[in-house]
Design an enzyme around this catalytic site. Structure first.
Site, PDB file in Angstrom:
ATOM      1  N   HIS A   1       0.847  -1.203   0.000  1.00  0.00           N
ATOM      2  CA  HIS A   1       0.000   0.000   0.000  1.00  0.00           C
ATOM      3  C   HIS A   1       0.884   1.255   0.000  1.00  0.00           C
ATOM      4  CE1 HIS A   1      -3.262   2.745   1.462  1.00  0.00           C
ATOM      5  NE2 HIS A   1      -2.240   3.307   2.058  1.00  0.00           N
ATOM      6  N   GLU A   2       1.893   1.258   0.878  1.00  0.00           N
ATOM      7  CA  GLU A   2       2.768   2.436   0.965  1.00  0.00           C
ATOM      8  C   GLU A   2       3.530   2.637  -0.339  1.00  0.00           C
ATOM      9  OE1 GLU A   2       2.324   4.415   3.332  1.00  0.00           O
ATOM     10  OE2 GLU A   2       1.071   3.012   4.457  1.00  0.00           O
TER      11      GLU A   2
ATOM     12  N   HIS B   1       1.620   4.572  -2.829  1.00  0.00           N
ATOM     13  CA  HIS B   1       1.739   6.036  -2.737  1.00  0.00           C
ATOM     14  C   HIS B   1       2.965   6.511  -3.513  1.00  0.00           C
ATOM     15  CE1 HIS B   1      -1.529   6.639   0.006  1.00  0.00           C
ATOM     16  NE2 HIS B   1      -1.004   5.946   0.989  1.00  0.00           N
TER      17      HIS B   1
ATOM     18  N   GLU C   1      -5.891   7.276  -0.825  1.00  0.00           N
ATOM     19  CA  GLU C   1      -5.730   6.040  -0.056  1.00  0.00           C
ATOM     20  C   GLU C   1      -6.385   4.866  -0.783  1.00  0.00           C
ATOM     21  OE1 GLU C   1      -3.769   5.688   2.333  1.00  0.00           O
ATOM     22  OE2 GLU C   1      -3.345   7.798   2.718  1.00  0.00           O
TER      23      GLU C   1
HETATM   24 ZN   LIG Z   1      -1.885   5.256   2.715  1.00  0.00          ZN
END
Ligand SMILES: [Zn+2]
Length: 426
Positions: free
Chosen positions: A284-285, A288, A362
């Site tokens: 997930h990170e 980004h 997100e």
């Molecule tokens: Zn995030």
């Protein structure tokens, strides 16, 4: 409203509106409003309590009921205090009084005025924060001692008061040397500061609160480095932050750019989550990073700051506002309490927009985590694990989520994984 300088005020308002329009355009172009197509058969239904025991649901709801009034009261109180100081001559008198022992020059008035106002604002909400800390302890979310908590409050207040004092000093100095166009230069300066701040934040502020050590060589470390390679965004190191000194929260992030990029994992994560779920968080990170969200956030932040300062240029030429605050204009140090109130009010009003953008960013990172990790089971287990350990309310009131929700709810994030599976993206 009446204006000290009608032409200047109008120019500031026009520039603020143009910058706001550019901001909206950037958001429309850079932020996806749908992150996944509708799967055949429709979206997976939201089931907020799925996978949770009755005891977990009760605990999360009672925690929310205990903590929400405290956060809300603290927020309202801080705006109220800023309003009383900024919209009455009370704050102006304070600014003059604190600088008197130092000769009362305008620089002292600005610097000591900001410090005094910041400390007063912090002290006003301190009892509520302390009570919030009691609730966090009671529910096992905080492990911080009172000494460490007070130290954190003091360090955070000092850093924010110091930086605010310097920024306000720059603004007042500009207003004194260029009374008609100060807001234009200040807007450019504010945009620049956001850019510099976003580069310096990981370097200067992270070490003020946590210590970092390299994750020792092993399967997890090499898996995370490989994940970053596969993402096309190699990282230099995987660091562990000693977050457990303060909190039981589970978190990870990627910071730095290019050759300084690193994955940071809370030690709480290492202790509590299996490797597959840690990899899902890291994926997930890395989402980004792949979408350049830090860059997008920085550009959005710069435009927002510049628009806000131009708006300040308009508001601070209002004779009505200035006379309420007992100040002669933007170059008069007695304007500082009004300035801080306008910034606080503007920040509060911008919160829902900022969070709407954040939730979409997100959501995009979640889909990226699924695409990169190909492990929806680990993703769902990780989301539920984070929600249970953080006592996230399964179904927060819609208006609360709209205003304060920086992430989609857990039920929405689980539904992303189900939709992703229905779309056959495995
Ligand atoms: Zn995030």
């Amino acid at each position: 409203m009446s204006w000290a300088d009608r032409g200047g005020a109008r120019a500031a308002l026009v520039v603020a509106l143009v910058l706001a329009a550019a901001l909206v355009l950037l958001i429309v172009v850079r932020i996806p409003w749908t992150v996944l197509p509708v799967p055949p058969g429709g979206h997976a239904p939201l089931d907020p309590t799925a996978g949770l025991t009755a005891a977990q649901i009760d605990r999360a709801r009672s925690f929310a009921a205990a903590v929400r009034p405290v956060s809300l009261a603290s927020l309202l109180l801080s705006v109220l205090v800023a309003g009383v100081l900024g919209l009455t001559p009370l704050g102006a008198r304070l600014v003059v009084a604190v600088a008197r022992p130092f000769g009362g020059g305008w620089i002292w008035q600005v610097l000591l005025g900001v410090l005094a106002l910041s400390v007063i604002g912090r002290l006003a909400t301190l009892p509520l924060s302390a009570y919030g800390q009691v609730v966090y302890h009671r529910y096992g979310l905080s492990t911080s001692s009172w000494g460490l908590w007070l130290r954190d409050v003091a360090v955070a207040t000092a850093i924010s008061a110091g930086l605010t004092a310097l920024a306000v000093l720059g603004l007042v100095a500009l207003a004194r040397s260029a009374p008609r166009t100060w807001w234009l230069w200040a807007a450019l300066g504010a945009a620049g500061l956001v850019v510099v701040g976003s580069f310096l934040y990981p370097v200067l502020l992270e070490p003020a609160f946590n210590r970092f050590t390299s994750l020792p060589a092993g399967i997890l470390r090499s898996d995370l480095l490989t994940l970053a390679e596969r993402n096309g965004t190699p990282v230099r190191d995987v660091l562990v932050a000693d977050a457990s000194r303060r909190t039981t929260a589970l978190n990870a992030y990627v910071s730095g750019f290019g050759s300084t990029r690193r994955i940071v994992i809370y030690d709480t994560v290492l202790r509590r989550l299996p490797d597959r779920q840690i990899e899902s968080i890291a994926a997930h990170e890395l989402g980004h990073v792949a979408a350049d969200d830090v860059l997008t956030g920085t550009v959005i932040g710069s435009l927002g700051a510049a628009a806000g300062v131009a708006l300040l240029g308009w508001l601070l030429s209002s004779s009505w506002l200035l006379s309420r605050a007992g100040a002669a204009g933007a170059g008069d140090p007695r304007v500082v309490p009004l300035l801080l109130f306008l910034v606080a009010a503007g920040t509060l009003l911008a919160t829902p927009l900022q969070n709407a953008v954040s939730r979409q960013i997100e959501a995009r990172a979640d889909i990226h985590a699924l695409d990169l990790g190909h492990d929806p089971e680990a993703f769902v287990a990780m989301q539920r694990g984070l929600a249970v350990s953080g006592l996230a309310e399964p179904d927060p009131p819609a208006v609360w989520q709209w205003f304060f929700g920086s992430h989609p709810t857990t039920a929405q994030r689980v539904a992303f994984a189900r939709d992703w599976e229905r779309l056959g993206r495995r």
